[in-house]
Design a protein around this motif. Structure first.
Motif, short mmCIF file in Angstrom:
data_model
loop_
_atom_site.label_atom_id
_atom_site.label_comp_id
_atom_site.label_asym_id
_atom_site.label_seq_id
_atom_site.Cartn_x
_atom_site.Cartn_y
_atom_site.Cartn_z
N SER A 1 55.37 43.40 41.52
CA SER A 1 54.03 43.40 42.13
C SER A 1 53.06 42.49 41.39
O SER A 1 51.97 42.23 41.87
CB SER A 1 53.46 44.82 42.13
OG SER A 1 53.06 45.19 40.82
N THR B 1 51.24 43.09 39.02
CA THR B 1 50.14 43.83 38.41
C THR B 1 50.75 44.77 37.39
O THR B 1 51.43 45.73 37.76
CB THR B 1 49.33 44.63 39.45
OG1 THR B 1 48.85 43.72 40.45
CG2 THR B 1 48.16 45.33 38.81
N GLU C 1 51.56 47.68 34.80
CA GLU C 1 51.21 49.09 34.70
C GLU C 1 51.12 49.46 33.23
O GLU C 1 52.05 49.24 32.47
CB GLU C 1 52.25 49.97 35.40
CG GLU C 1 51.92 51.44 35.33
CD GLU C 1 52.96 52.31 36.03
OE1 GLU C 1 53.10 53.49 35.61
OE2 GLU C 1 53.61 51.84 36.98
N GLN D 1 44.24 42.26 36.35
CA GLN D 1 44.35 43.57 36.99
C GLN D 1 45.44 44.37 36.31
O GLN D 1 46.48 43.83 35.92
CB GLN D 1 44.72 43.44 38.48
CG GLN D 1 43.56 43.59 39.38
CD GLN D 1 43.99 43.68 40.84
OE1 GLN D 1 45.11 43.41 41.22
NE2 GLN D 1 43.05 44.07 41.67
N THR E 1 47.35 48.47 36.54
CA THR E 1 47.49 49.75 37.22
C THR E 1 47.89 50.80 36.21
O THR E 1 48.32 50.49 35.10
CB THR E 1 48.55 49.71 38.34
OG1 THR E 1 49.83 49.46 37.75
CG2 THR E 1 48.24 48.66 39.38
N PHE F 1 39.08 52.13 34.57
CA PHE F 1 39.98 52.31 35.71
C PHE F 1 39.33 53.19 36.77
O PHE F 1 38.56 54.09 36.46
CB PHE F 1 41.30 52.97 35.27
CG PHE F 1 42.26 52.05 34.58
CD1 PHE F 1 43.35 51.53 35.25
CD2 PHE F 1 42.09 51.72 33.24
CE1 PHE F 1 44.25 50.69 34.61
CE2 PHE F 1 42.98 50.89 32.59
CZ PHE F 1 44.07 50.37 33.27
N LYS F 2 39.68 52.92 38.02
CA LYS F 2 39.19 53.72 39.15
C LYS F 2 40.39 54.32 39.87
O LYS F 2 41.42 53.66 40.06
CB LYS F 2 38.43 52.84 40.14
CG LYS F 2 37.31 52.02 39.53
CD LYS F 2 36.00 52.76 39.57
CE LYS F 2 34.85 51.89 39.19
NZ LYS F 2 34.49 51.88 37.81
N VAL G 1 42.43 55.01 42.90
CA VAL G 1 42.48 54.31 44.19
C VAL G 1 43.33 55.03 45.23
O VAL G 1 43.16 54.80 46.43
CB VAL G 1 42.98 52.85 44.03
CG1 VAL G 1 41.94 52.02 43.27
CG2 VAL G 1 44.33 52.79 43.36
N HIS H 1 47.01 57.26 41.31
CA HIS H 1 47.14 55.82 41.06
C HIS H 1 45.77 55.25 40.72
O HIS H 1 44.81 55.42 41.49
CB HIS H 1 47.74 55.11 42.28
CG HIS H 1 49.15 55.52 42.56
ND1 HIS H 1 50.22 54.76 42.17
CD2 HIS H 1 49.66 56.63 43.17
CE1 HIS H 1 51.34 55.37 42.53
NE2 HIS H 1 51.02 56.51 43.14
N PHE H 2 45.70 54.54 39.61
CA PHE H 2 44.47 53.95 39.11
C PHE H 2 44.58 52.43 39.08
O PHE H 2 45.67 51.89 38.92
CB PHE H 2 44.16 54.45 37.70
CG PHE H 2 43.77 55.90 37.65
CD1 PHE H 2 42.44 56.27 37.60
CD2 PHE H 2 44.74 56.90 37.64
CE1 PHE H 2 42.08 57.62 37.55
CE2 PHE H 2 44.39 58.23 37.57
CZ PHE H 2 43.06 58.59 37.54
N LEU H 3 43.44 51.76 39.19
CA LEU H 3 43.39 50.30 39.15
C LEU H 3 42.21 49.87 38.30
O LEU H 3 41.12 50.45 38.38
CB LEU H 3 43.24 49.74 40.56
CG LEU H 3 43.18 48.21 40.70
CD1 LEU H 3 44.53 47.59 40.33
CD2 LEU H 3 42.80 47.82 42.12
N THR I 1 40.26 46.24 37.61
CA THR I 1 40.10 44.82 37.89
C THR I 1 39.10 44.27 36.88
O THR I 1 37.95 44.71 36.83
CB THR I 1 39.60 44.59 39.34
OG1 THR I 1 40.55 45.19 40.23
CG2 THR I 1 39.47 43.11 39.63
#
Length: 172
Positions: free
Chosen positions: A85, A87, A89, A123, A125, A144-145, A147, A165-167, A169
């Motif tokens: 992906s 991104t 983790e 980014q 995760t 982190f937010k 999502v 699941h957090f992201l 950016t």
């Protein structure tokens, strides 16, 4: 590679860290909200994979040992896994004696700053099992937010848990 904060040093995992790595993955308080206890063979395999050289374009894990500068004690591990992906983790595990001291937040924030600067990673995760409130607080403090929530996504001890699941950016 070394990353330092006021209280912590983060360095690459080394062969001499095996006993600590095994103990970390065997400690019930550490793994109860993360995963079922793996076999010693599985833990050894995970450890050996994390000793391998890392680069952000390779599908591998980067693992850093977290060490308390004042005492030289090993606190835990942090790092990331890259995947298709693109991104990464992030994750972290700390021994219970170091809970509640802000070490997870301090280590993760330093690691994120380093990864963003060194490799221009923008980014990240993270996935946390529902009920792991401490880890969710660490992620929130690091920006982190939440999502998405994946219902009944992961089984621990025969019980299904939701995955949160957090992201993050970094350009926000």
């Amino acid at each position: 590679m070394n990353i330092s904060t006021a209280r912590l040093q983060l360095r690459l995992l080394e062969q001499d860290d095996w006993a600590f790595f095994l103990a970390l993955h065997d400690e019930p308080c550490v793994i109860e909200k993360c995963f079922d206890r793996p076999s010693d063979t599985q833990i050894r395999s995970k450890f050996m994979q994390r000793l391998a050289p890392w680069h952000p374009t390779v599908n591998k894990s980067l693992c850093l040992m977290i060490i308390e500068i004042k005492t030289g004690k090993k606190v835990g591990v942090t790092g990331l896994t890259t995947s298709s992906s693109n991104t990464p983790e992030v994750g972290y595990l700390l021994m219970p004696e170091f809970y509640g001291q802000g070490y997870a937040t301090e280590a993760l924030q330093a690691f994120l700053t380093w990864a963003t600067t060194a490799f221009n990673i923008q980014q990240f995760t993270a996935v946390v099992t529902k009920g792991n409130v401490g880890s969710e607080k660490v992620l929130a403090k690091c920006g982190f937010k939440l999502v998405s929530v994946e219902p009944s996504a992961y089984e621990i001890g025969g019980v299904l848990f939701d995955d949160h699941h957090f992201l993050l950016t970094c350009t926000e």
